[in-house]
Design an enzyme around this catalytic site. Structure first.
Site: not given
Length: 131
Positions: A16-19, A21
């Site tokens: 995932t990314d930092s969010g 997602v």
């Protein structure tokens, strides 16, 4: 036309990314894993295909539709279905579901090539397994 094969994947933080997602390219990694398991389920180890038959599979074309985001800790189910086949090409549908909801859809052309990248026909013993 053909029976679906299902493979489950858990989304890890690294996907995932930092969010939280899933990064878009990782959906392609997820369906790659599912295709590898599909080939193994049919009865072929990709090392055997390469070493004994001199054949590897390569993605020639992919059409991807990102419908809804997957997130950290999701359990995803990947469906792989053979749509059509020729001696050098397999056409597949691969869908990713979360809780029975379609979140990603891909249509792929997979080709059989030799170690130098030249298209090669699948031997009958391999071709006949893809039903």
């Amino acid at each position: 036309m053909h029976e679906n094969f299902f493979h489950k994947v858990k989304v890890y933080y690294e996907d995932t990314d930092s969010g939280g997602v899933v990064y878009y390219a990782n959906y392609l990694k997820f369906i790659e894993r599912a295709r590898s398991e599909w080939v193994r389920n049919i009865g072929f180890d990709q090392n055997v295909l390469r070493n004994d038959f001199g054949i590897v599979f390569a993605v020639r074309k992919v059409e991807a539709d990102y419908i809804k985001a997957a997130k950290f800790d999701d359990l995803l189910t990947i469906s792989t279905e053979l749509i059509s086949k020729t001696r050098v090409r397999l056409k597949l549908n691969q869908d990713i579901y979360r809780d029975n909801y379609l979140i990603f859809k891909a249509v792929l052309d997979i080709v059989s090539i030799d170690r130098s990248g030249v298209l090669v026909k699948l031997p009958n013993v391999i071709f006949d397994k893809f039903t």
